[in-house]
Design a protein around this motif. Structure first.
Motif, mmCIF file in Angstrom:
data_model
loop_
_atom_site.group_PDB
_atom_site.id
_atom_site.type_symbol
_atom_site.label_atom_id
_atom_site.label_comp_id
_atom_site.label_asym_id
_atom_site.label_seq_id
_atom_site.Cartn_x
_atom_site.Cartn_y
_atom_site.Cartn_z
ATOM 1 N N ARG A 100 -17.111 12.287 5.064
ATOM 2 C CA ARG A 100 -16.250 11.398 4.266
ATOM 3 C C ARG A 100 -15.458 12.221 3.249
ATOM 4 N N TRP A 101 -14.167 11.898 3.128
ATOM 5 C CA TRP A 101 -13.312 12.602 2.165
ATOM 6 C C TRP A 101 -12.776 11.633 1.124
ATOM 7 N N TYR A 102 -12.844 12.074 -0.122
ATOM 8 C CA TYR A 102 -12.280 11.301 -1.240
ATOM 9 C C TYR A 102 -10.760 11.464 -1.208
ATOM 10 N N ILE A 103 -10.018 10.359 -1.422
ATOM 11 C CA ILE A 103 -8.556 10.450 -1.437
ATOM 12 C C ILE A 103 -7.982 10.130 -2.821
ATOM 13 N N ARG A 104 -8.281 8.926 -3.345
ATOM 14 C CA ARG A 104 -7.745 8.585 -4.668
ATOM 15 C C ARG A 104 -8.466 7.371 -5.240
ATOM 16 N N GLU A 105 -8.157 7.052 -6.497
ATOM 17 C CA GLU A 105 -8.729 5.864 -7.144
ATOM 18 C C GLU A 105 -7.739 5.343 -8.173
ATOM 19 N N LEU A 130 -10.379 4.923 -2.721
ATOM 20 C CA LEU A 130 -9.977 5.110 -1.320
ATOM 21 C C LEU A 130 -10.591 6.396 -0.778
ATOM 22 N N PHE A 131 -11.286 6.272 0.352
ATOM 23 C CA PHE A 131 -11.864 7.419 1.061
ATOM 24 C C PHE A 131 -11.249 7.486 2.455
ATOM 25 N N SER A 132 -11.632 8.484 3.225
ATOM 26 C CA SER A 132 -11.045 8.656 4.556
ATOM 27 C C SER A 132 -11.448 7.543 5.521
ATOM 28 N N ASP A 133 -12.545 6.833 5.232
ATOM 29 C CA ASP A 133 -13.020 5.810 6.186
ATOM 30 C C ASP A 133 -13.264 4.438 5.555
ATOM 31 N N ILE A 134 -13.336 4.363 4.217
ATOM 32 C CA ILE A 134 -13.610 3.069 3.560
ATOM 33 C C ILE A 134 -12.743 2.895 2.308
ATOM 34 N N PHE A 135 -12.656 1.637 1.868
ATOM 35 C CA PHE A 135 -11.918 1.272 0.656
ATOM 36 C C PHE A 135 -12.870 0.417 -0.173
ATOM 37 N N ILE A 136 -13.181 0.867 -1.403
ATOM 38 C CA ILE A 136 -14.179 0.175 -2.231
ATOM 39 C C ILE A 136 -13.490 -0.552 -3.390
ATOM 40 N N ALA A 137 -13.874 -1.815 -3.595
ATOM 41 C CA ALA A 137 -13.400 -2.580 -4.757
ATOM 42 C C ALA A 137 -14.564 -2.719 -5.736
ATOM 43 N N ALA A 192 -19.497 -2.182 -11.023
ATOM 44 C CA ALA A 192 -20.292 -2.878 -10.009
ATOM 45 C C ALA A 192 -19.455 -3.002 -8.744
ATOM 46 N N CYS A 193 -19.996 -2.518 -7.644
ATOM 47 C CA CYS A 193 -19.273 -2.583 -6.373
ATOM 48 C C CYS A 193 -19.205 -4.040 -5.897
ATOM 49 N N GLN A 194 -17.997 -4.499 -5.564
ATOM 50 C CA GLN A 194 -17.842 -5.882 -5.103
ATOM 51 C C GLN A 194 -17.673 -5.980 -3.586
ATOM 52 N N ALA A 195 -17.023 -4.988 -3.012
ATOM 53 C CA ALA A 195 -16.814 -5.024 -1.555
ATOM 54 C C ALA A 195 -16.512 -3.625 -1.033
ATOM 55 N N VAL A 196 -16.953 -3.379 0.203
ATOM 56 C CA VAL A 196 -16.634 -2.129 0.905
ATOM 57 C C VAL A 196 -15.901 -2.518 2.186
ATOM 58 N N TYR A 197 -14.640 -2.094 2.300
ATOM 59 C CA TYR A 197 -13.826 -2.452 3.478
ATOM 60 C C TYR A 197 -13.692 -1.243 4.401
ATOM 61 N N PRO A 198 -14.091 -1.364 5.677
ATOM 62 C CA PRO A 198 -13.878 -0.248 6.618
ATOM 63 C C PRO A 198 -12.394 -0.154 6.988
ATOM 64 N N LEU A 199 -11.879 1.067 7.046
ATOM 65 C CA LEU A 199 -10.438 1.226 7.256
ATOM 66 C C LEU A 199 -10.017 1.177 8.722
ATOM 67 N N HIS A 200 -10.966 1.344 9.648
ATOM 68 C CA HIS A 200 -10.558 1.473 11.053
ATOM 69 C C HIS A 200 -9.952 0.188 11.630
ATOM 70 N N GLN A 201 -10.148 -0.962 10.941
ATOM 71 C CA GLN A 201 -9.537 -2.210 11.422
ATOM 72 C C GLN A 201 -8.569 -2.790 10.388
#
Length: 320
Positions: free
Chosen positions: A215-220, A240-247, A263-272
């Protein structure tokens, strides 16, 4: 043609002279570490051989290679000197791989080994060190590697292709570029690991697993979430990471342990994920992005148009 050759020769001589002068300085600094630390520590037995190896890695071999290169340069054997030196360039890659562990071991020894702590302090007060600490000298080989890259390229650019040294310089530039890339990759991976660790510590609890191989960190950054029903906009932190987006949202400011955490509210997979720019194409203020996932659509807004454009670029690249 003659004028061009003369110009090349002048530039080449200047670069060769500068390479030798800076190599002398570099060798002097390596000498300090090898003479006043490695050699004496080996003789005294203050540190176990495995600890000595962990802190200094292949520094003695790097020192020897630099010494041989200096002798070649002093005699004017530029091509063969660099050809010989490039056979030792792998040492720099191994040194870079070991540097993080070296710093860690050095810190450990300074905190628990009283005699080593005293020894280090004493050596650093010697006039030759000019106030520099061992920690300042250990990264020198990687700084020097960066300089070599520029010197070797300059020499190649100012050497005629029918010269006897041209092919040797081409090989030297290729070797140094490969090792520099190797070292850059090591540094990049290390920085990425630190970013993953930082985000993991920022998030409350251990439910969200940020640190994952590959996993690679991209930005926040902060963005406004536009709710589907007519509620107020919600300000959220996104990673934003290479495979997921965290809110994530801030924890309560008065919480005794988590007041500075999220507090993490949601983890969205980026592949879809499908990313669209809803508005923000014109020179308007800010913009709106739509992120469509199989079971959810996110509308994200910012009052800063450059910010929205940057997010759009980062998200589309990550999804792609």
């Amino acid at each position: 043609v003659e004028e061009q050759r003369a110009r090349w020769e002048r530039k080449r001589s200047r670069t060769a002279k500068e390479l030798l002068e800076t190599e002398h300085k570099y060798l002097e600094q390596l000498d300090l570490v090898v003479t006043f630390f490695v050699t004496i520590l080996k003789a005294k037995g203050t540190l176990k051989p495995s600890v000595l190896e962990a802190i200094f890695g292949p520094l003695e071999s790097i020192h020897s290679a630099s010494h041989v290169l200096t002798l070649h340069l002093e005699r004017g054997n530029l091509g063969s000197g660099l050809e010989n030196f490039c056979q030792n360039l792998e040492l720099y890659g191994h040194y870079a791989e070991n540097l993080e562990q070296a710093n860690k071991t050095l810190k450990e020894q300074l905190s628990k080994n009283k005699s080593f702590r005293r020894f280090k302090k004493l050596q650093e007060t010697r006039p030759q060190f000019q106030g520099r600490k061992l920690e300042d000298l250990l990264p020198l080989p990687l700084q020097r590697l960066h300089q070599y890259k520029h010197f070797f390229r300059d020499l190649l650019e100012n050497t005629s292709s029918d010269s006897a040294e041209y092919q040797k310089l081409i090989k030297a530039v290729k070797s140094i570029s490969e090792v520099s890339q190797w070292v850059q990759d090591i540094i990049h991976k290390r920085e990425n690991s630190l970013q993953l660790l930082r985000v993991q510590k920022l998030l409350k609890g251990q439910k969200t697993q940020v640190i994952t191989p590959g996993r690679w960190y991209i930005r926040e950054g902060w963005l406004l979430v536009v709710p589907s029903k007519g509620e107020d906009l919600k300000r959220r932190m996104f990673f934003l990471f290479s495979d997921i987006f965290i809110a994530a949202k801030p924890c309560h400011p008065l919480h005794p342990l988590n007041c500075n955490k999220l507090a993490c509210q949601a983890v969205y997979p980026l592949h879809q994920c499908v990313v669209d720019k809803v508005f923000g194409h014109t020179q308007s203020q800010g913009g709106l992005l739509s992120l469509s996932f199989p079971h959810k659509t996110l509308l994200l807004m910012s009052g800063d148009q450059q910010d929205i454009n940057d997010w759009y670029g980062s998200l589309t690249a990550a999804v792609r």
